[in-house]
Design a protein around this motif. Structure first.
Motif, short mmCIF file in Angstrom:
data_model
loop_
_atom_site.label_atom_id
_atom_site.label_comp_id
_atom_site.label_asym_id
_atom_site.label_seq_id
_atom_site.Cartn_x
_atom_site.Cartn_y
_atom_site.Cartn_z
N ARG A 59 45.59 93.72 39.02
CA ARG A 59 45.40 94.43 40.29
C ARG A 59 46.34 95.60 40.39
N THR A 60 46.56 96.22 39.28
CA THR A 60 47.45 97.38 39.22
C THR A 60 46.82 98.46 38.36
N LEU A 61 46.95 99.69 38.81
CA LEU A 61 46.48 100.80 38.00
C LEU A 61 47.68 101.55 37.45
N GLY A 62 47.52 102.08 36.26
CA GLY A 62 48.59 102.88 35.69
C GLY A 62 48.32 104.35 35.97
N LEU A 63 49.37 105.09 36.24
CA LEU A 63 49.20 106.53 36.43
C LEU A 63 50.21 107.22 35.53
N VAL A 64 49.68 107.96 34.58
CA VAL A 64 50.55 108.65 33.63
C VAL A 64 50.81 110.06 34.11
N ILE A 65 52.07 110.35 34.38
CA ILE A 65 52.42 111.67 34.88
C ILE A 65 53.26 112.42 33.86
N ASP A 93 47.91 98.30 43.30
CA ASP A 93 49.19 98.96 43.19
C ASP A 93 49.13 99.97 42.06
N VAL A 94 50.10 100.86 42.04
CA VAL A 94 50.13 101.89 41.02
C VAL A 94 51.45 101.84 40.27
N LEU A 95 51.34 101.74 38.96
CA LEU A 95 52.51 101.74 38.10
C LEU A 95 52.61 103.13 37.47
N LEU A 96 53.80 103.71 37.58
CA LEU A 96 53.98 105.07 37.10
C LEU A 96 54.54 105.10 35.69
N SER A 97 53.99 105.96 34.86
CA SER A 97 54.56 106.13 33.54
C SER A 97 54.77 107.61 33.24
N PRO A 98 56.01 108.02 33.16
CA PRO A 98 56.27 109.42 32.85
C PRO A 98 56.20 109.60 31.36
N SER A 99 55.10 110.10 30.87
CA SER A 99 54.93 110.19 29.42
C SER A 99 54.45 111.55 28.99
N ASP A 104 55.10 107.11 24.16
CA ASP A 104 56.33 107.01 24.89
C ASP A 104 56.51 105.51 25.11
N ARG A 105 57.74 105.09 25.30
CA ARG A 105 57.95 103.65 25.47
C ARG A 105 57.26 103.10 26.70
N SER A 106 57.41 103.79 27.81
CA SER A 106 56.83 103.23 29.03
C SER A 106 55.30 103.24 28.94
N PHE A 107 54.78 104.24 28.29
CA PHE A 107 53.33 104.29 28.08
C PHE A 107 52.88 103.11 27.23
N GLU A 129 46.52 112.62 22.14
CA GLU A 129 46.72 111.34 21.45
C GLU A 129 46.63 110.14 22.38
N ARG A 130 47.03 110.39 23.63
CA ARG A 130 47.03 109.27 24.57
C ARG A 130 45.62 108.76 24.80
N VAL A 131 44.67 109.67 24.77
CA VAL A 131 43.28 109.27 24.93
C VAL A 131 42.86 108.38 23.77
N THR A 132 43.21 108.81 22.57
CA THR A 132 42.91 108.02 21.38
C THR A 132 43.53 106.63 21.50
N ARG A 133 44.78 106.62 21.94
CA ARG A 133 45.51 105.35 22.06
C ARG A 133 44.83 104.41 23.03
#
Lengths: 337, 337
Positions: A59-65, A93-99, A104-107, A129-133
């Motif tokens: 129930r959490t979405l990730g948001l990569v900023i 909820d939203v989990l933030l990842s600064p990547s 990146d580690r958090s990613f 690359e993140r898309v590929t990942r």
DNA sequence: TTGTAAGCGTTATCAA
DNA sequence: TTGATAACGCTTACAA
């Protein structure tokens, strides 16, 4: 205070409490009330980790900023705010990842630790690359912006090529023959950042079609660079009578340059661009611009993402927005020679 | 791909894999290598939910931000960015909760669902229900800003009262006798927002001490309001020769007002304020201001929070920062009458 | 209408 | 140095 504690106090089994909460099985009204009373009294909420473990979803979405070191633009901030709001609306909820670039580690934590049910990716590059990942991880995702070949991915974007072209056509219709494009930073262009590339392409094509003279300038995303860029333009291309820009962060600087040079807008110089409404209306005189609907985009991105999470097999969808150009006060007929 | 899969492929038990990863028990080098090889091959990471359930901690921090509908100021954005960065540095994730006044759903979810190990709260009011709520939940937290009576809570803040007073003293030293304070919005003042109140207090006290005439104006957090506010000031108090402000979002508007009115800064009017460096340097002429160290504050907030999580019993700590005023170009001697 | 019990993927205790 | 196993708190299939 776990579910067992509630069950004990209400004199029922744990499953009954669970069912009373989820409603997935009928529970006698009286029992339900007794349970609810206990819950209200001690303020119980199911432990998120236990639930996630059992249900297989967080129930959490990730948001990569973009990483914090890089200043977020106002538009990016708009996306963050609207994504968070849309998610909250769906009780997510939203989990933030600064990547930044690649992994990146958090990613990585977010992806392979299964911390989220899906990911919203912003600041997409033409080759990303993140898309590929994410594809490889089989995690549902949606991008704000799109790659060069977004085969099976869902995305939402603003059609920069068309919008810039429209600005050029609008200016050409007003009689302007020499037009400048103030694009985003050289770094972004070099890194293959989509909007910058597409603005370039739309500009070139429209200029060609109308037989105009086009000048392109790359400019950092900040006021100081905008001012400098404007001065450079006046110096090197004094015959340019119109500007189109996709660099909203540079707008305040462009404005300052205009004021310092004592240039009359739109009498001597017209400007049309692509920017959040906030920026367009803050410009003096108010900027004729295609208003990027950041709020709507974030909401739609979450919508698309929820779709992909619900039915991963369904074909990817995309939304290419071409908001209309709002005619304000910064464009007018080309000055007579 | 769970830990069992890794164990099977490496020909060891699940616990050995776990220990090889955590290092909490010696594992033969050779075994460890074999395990690592398998992990690298299939890209395994422990499931975050299972780990959180077992360990009783989530390795996640909560960050409560103002609701998306309200535009975040640049300073607030700076806090968000720096908190996220500092957390990432400690290998912690950040869960965002856009929560306004009292209890919001996402806020409640975060707290009672035990989704986070600790919370960073921003935009604190003098009386803040969220603080009470967190206290009651027994969840470690740190606030950026502080309440009227922050008894046992850890916080970090900028000493607005002292900084504004310093600005006033600086201006008084330059001979200014009539000084205006451009504060934050009337709503924030009414809602008991600390910085606005403390700026007010510091201003009043310094003005009294120096026997000056002080004028206070409340102003919305946006450029348009800043411009209007400046015009109003010129009209109603034409004898004011210096301004001090804590409203950075209004700065571009104040600047526009200055330029439109053709006022010479600092010849005819001096300005000193409290703002992020970014804003101070963007002002023309560059603004003499106490630079709010947003990056440092976010990092310190996370530091304090980690301390509280590690030793909840330890006495609360707080950091009240009074960054020096950077002398730039917007302040000068009061004009001769 | 309700209760019992298995199992989600970890970590850590107890044995070997 | 390693393995078997209980437990974390929840949901849900199966029984009653």
């Amino acid at each position: 205070m776990d579910i067992g504690e509630i069950a004990r106090r209400a004199g029922v089994s744990r499953s009954t409490v669970s069912y009373a909460l989820s409603g997935r099985r009928p529970v006698r009204a009286e029992t339900k009330q007794r349970i609810q009373a206990v819950i209200d009294e001690i303020g119980y909420r199911p432990n998120a980790a236990a639930r996630a473990l059992k249900e297989g979803r967080t129930r959490t979405l990730g948001l990569v900023i973009p990483p914090a070191s890089l200043r977020l633009t106002d538009m990016q901030l708009g996306f963050v705010a609207s994504v968070v709001e849309a998610a909250a609306h769906a009780d997510l909820d939203v989990l933030l990842s600064p990547s930044g670039g690649d992994h990146d580690r958090s990613f990585e934590r977010m992806i392979s630790g299964r911390r989220v049910d899906g990911v919203v990716l912003m600041e997409i590059r033409l080759e990303d690359e993140r898309v590929t990942r994410l594809d490889r991880a089989g995690l549902p995702f949606v991008t704000i912006g799109h790659t060069a070949h977004p085969r099976g991915t869902s995305w939402i974007d603003v059609d920069y090529a068309t919008l810039v072209a429209r600005c050029v056509h609008h200016l050409a219709d007003l009689g302007h023959r020499r037009i400048a494009l103030i694009n985003r930073s050289p770094e972004l262009v070099a890194a293959g950042y989509g909007p910058a590339h597409r603005a370039q392409a739309g500009f070139a094509e429209a200029v060609r079609r109308r037989g105009l003279t086009g000048v392109e300038l790359a400019c950092q995303d900040d006021p100081a660079a905008g001012e400098e860029c404007f001065e450079q333009l006046r110096e090197r291309h004094p015959d340019v009578t119109a500007i189109t820009t996709v660099n909203e962060a540079a707008l305040p600087g462009i404005q300052r340059g205009i004021e310092r040079a004592g240039v009359d807008v739109p009498g001597a110089m017209s400007i049309a661009g692509v920017a959040a409404r906030h920026w367009a209306e803050g410009f003096r005189p108010q900027l004729t611009a295609a208003d990027v609907p950041t709020l709507e985009m974030g909401a739609r991105a979450v919508e698309l993402l929820l779709e992909r999470i619900a039915t991963p097999g369904a074909p990817a969808r995309h939304l290419l927005l071409t908001p209309p150009i709002s005619l304000r006060d910064s464009t007018g007929p080309a000055p007579a020679r």
